[in-house]
Scaffold this motif. Structure first.
Motif, PDB file in Angstrom:
ATOM      1  N   ARG A 146      -8.220  -1.260   0.351  1.00 13.67           N
ATOM      2  CA  ARG A 146      -9.277  -0.508   0.624  1.00 13.67           C
ATOM      3  C   ARG A 146     -10.012  -1.247  -0.926  1.00 13.67           C
ATOM      4  O   ARG A 146     -11.499  -1.366  -1.451  1.00 13.67           O
ATOM      5  CB  ARG A 146      -9.246   0.331   0.434  1.00 13.67           C
ATOM      6  N   PHE A 147      -9.036  -0.803  -2.066  1.00 13.14           N
ATOM      7  CA  PHE A 147      -9.198  -1.639  -3.618  1.00 13.14           C
ATOM      8  C   PHE A 147      -9.660  -2.544  -3.562  1.00 13.14           C
ATOM      9  O   PHE A 147     -10.599  -3.554  -4.545  1.00 13.14           O
ATOM     10  CB  PHE A 147      -8.351  -0.739  -4.593  1.00 13.14           C
ATOM     11  N   ALA A 148      -8.659  -3.368  -3.256  1.00 17.33           N
ATOM     12  CA  ALA A 148      -9.075  -4.860  -3.575  1.00 17.33           C
ATOM     13  C   ALA A 148     -10.774  -5.778  -2.362  1.00 17.33           C
ATOM     14  O   ALA A 148     -10.091  -6.335  -3.977  1.00 17.33           O
ATOM     15  CB  ALA A 148      -7.337  -5.456  -2.975  1.00 17.33           C
ATOM     16  N   VAL A 205       1.361  -4.654  -7.747  1.00 19.72           N
ATOM     17  CA  VAL A 205       0.803  -3.275  -7.261  1.00 19.72           C
ATOM     18  C   VAL A 205       1.727  -3.130  -6.373  1.00 19.72           C
ATOM     19  O   VAL A 205       2.189  -1.727  -5.980  1.00 19.72           O
ATOM     20  CB  VAL A 205      -0.122  -2.972  -7.205  1.00 19.72           C
ATOM     21  N   ALA A 206       1.383  -3.449  -5.028  1.00 18.58           N
ATOM     22  CA  ALA A 206       2.442  -3.038  -4.249  1.00 18.58           C
ATOM     23  C   ALA A 206       4.069  -2.826  -4.223  1.00 18.58           C
ATOM     24  O   ALA A 206       4.695  -2.693  -3.021  1.00 18.58           O
ATOM     25  CB  ALA A 206       1.733  -4.375  -2.325  1.00 18.58           C
ATOM     26  N   ALA A 231       4.520   3.615  -5.547  1.00 19.81           N
ATOM     27  CA  ALA A 231       3.595   4.433  -4.451  1.00 19.81           C
ATOM     28  C   ALA A 231       1.927   3.375  -4.729  1.00 19.81           C
ATOM     29  O   ALA A 231       1.084   3.755  -5.078  1.00 19.81           O
ATOM     30  CB  ALA A 231       3.231   5.613  -5.513  1.00 19.81           C
ATOM     31  N   GLY A 232       2.777   1.769  -4.620  1.00 20.32           N
ATOM     32  CA  GLY A 232       1.342   1.462  -4.846  1.00 20.32           C
ATOM     33  C   GLY A 232       0.128   0.873  -3.362  1.00 20.32           C
ATOM     34  O   GLY A 232      -0.270   0.429  -4.086  1.00 20.32           O
ATOM     35  N   GLY A 233       0.914   1.159  -2.346  1.00 19.05           N
ATOM     36  CA  GLY A 233       0.063   0.522  -1.053  1.00 19.05           C
ATOM     37  C   GLY A 233      -0.969   1.815  -0.666  1.00 19.05           C
ATOM     38  O   GLY A 233      -1.856   1.139   0.014  1.00 19.05           O
ATOM     39  N   ALA A 234      -0.873   2.995  -0.986  1.00 15.87           N
ATOM     40  CA  ALA A 234      -1.010   3.688  -0.230  1.00 15.87           C
ATOM     41  C   ALA A 234      -2.909   3.501   0.161  1.00 15.87           C
ATOM     42  O   ALA A 234      -3.514   3.050   1.119  1.00 15.87           O
ATOM     43  CB  ALA A 234      -1.754   4.945  -0.778  1.00 15.87           C
TER      44      ALA A 234
END
Length: 150
Positions: free
Chosen positions: A113-115, A101-102, A106-109
């Motif tokens: 925190r979600f991980a 996702v990173a 747009a994967g890092g926002a």
């Protein structure tokens, strides 16, 4: 259902599961419409479907998984073992999923925190599957029932 509880997908309802039919037979379709509600403000943490009578993912314990198994014709101990196996897989695959996702545009926002929230929830679900948990109060009587109703 186990995966959805482990990641905090509170929007996991019956319409998010499908069966693929082919000449070879029927099989469960890949999961879709997945999202974790764990780090979003103002999103309920109640799951759309209960697990053995419990909708709050952090309060699902072994007795809930066994009750769900009984309600669906599955073996309770095997279901609890499956919870442990799915949670272990979620935790093992989480770092690679984060990296994937990173790498997206747009994967890092809010990814970190979600991980962290998913990791904490998955560990909790695994730990809770091994114990029955605290006793639950008797369900409230239906509206209009008197105290003499059984």
């Amino acid at each position: 259902m186990i995966f959805n509880v482990a990641i905090g997908n509170v929007d996991s309802h019956a319409k998010n599961y499908s069966i693929l039919l082919s000449p070879a037979g029927a099989q469960l379709a890949p999961l879709y419409d997945l999202m974790s509600g764990l780090d979003w403000p103002n999103i309920t943490l109640n799951h759309a479907q209960d697990i053995g009578g419990q909708r709050r993912g952090r309060h699902v314990h072994g007795r809930h998984w066994r009750r769900l198994a009984q309600e669906t014709g599955l073996a309770g101990p095997a279901t609890v073992r499956r919870v442990t196996a799915v949670v272990a897989r979620v935790l093992a695959e989480l770092p690679a999923a984060v990296d994937e996702v990173a790498a997206m545009p747009a994967g890092g926002a809010r990814l970190g925190r979600f991980a962290a929230a998913i990791e904490a929830r998955a560990k909790l679900v695994g730990d809770h599957a091994a114990v029955d948990g605290p006793a639950e109060p008797d369900p409230a009587p239906p509206p209009g029932a008197s105290h003499h109703d059984g």
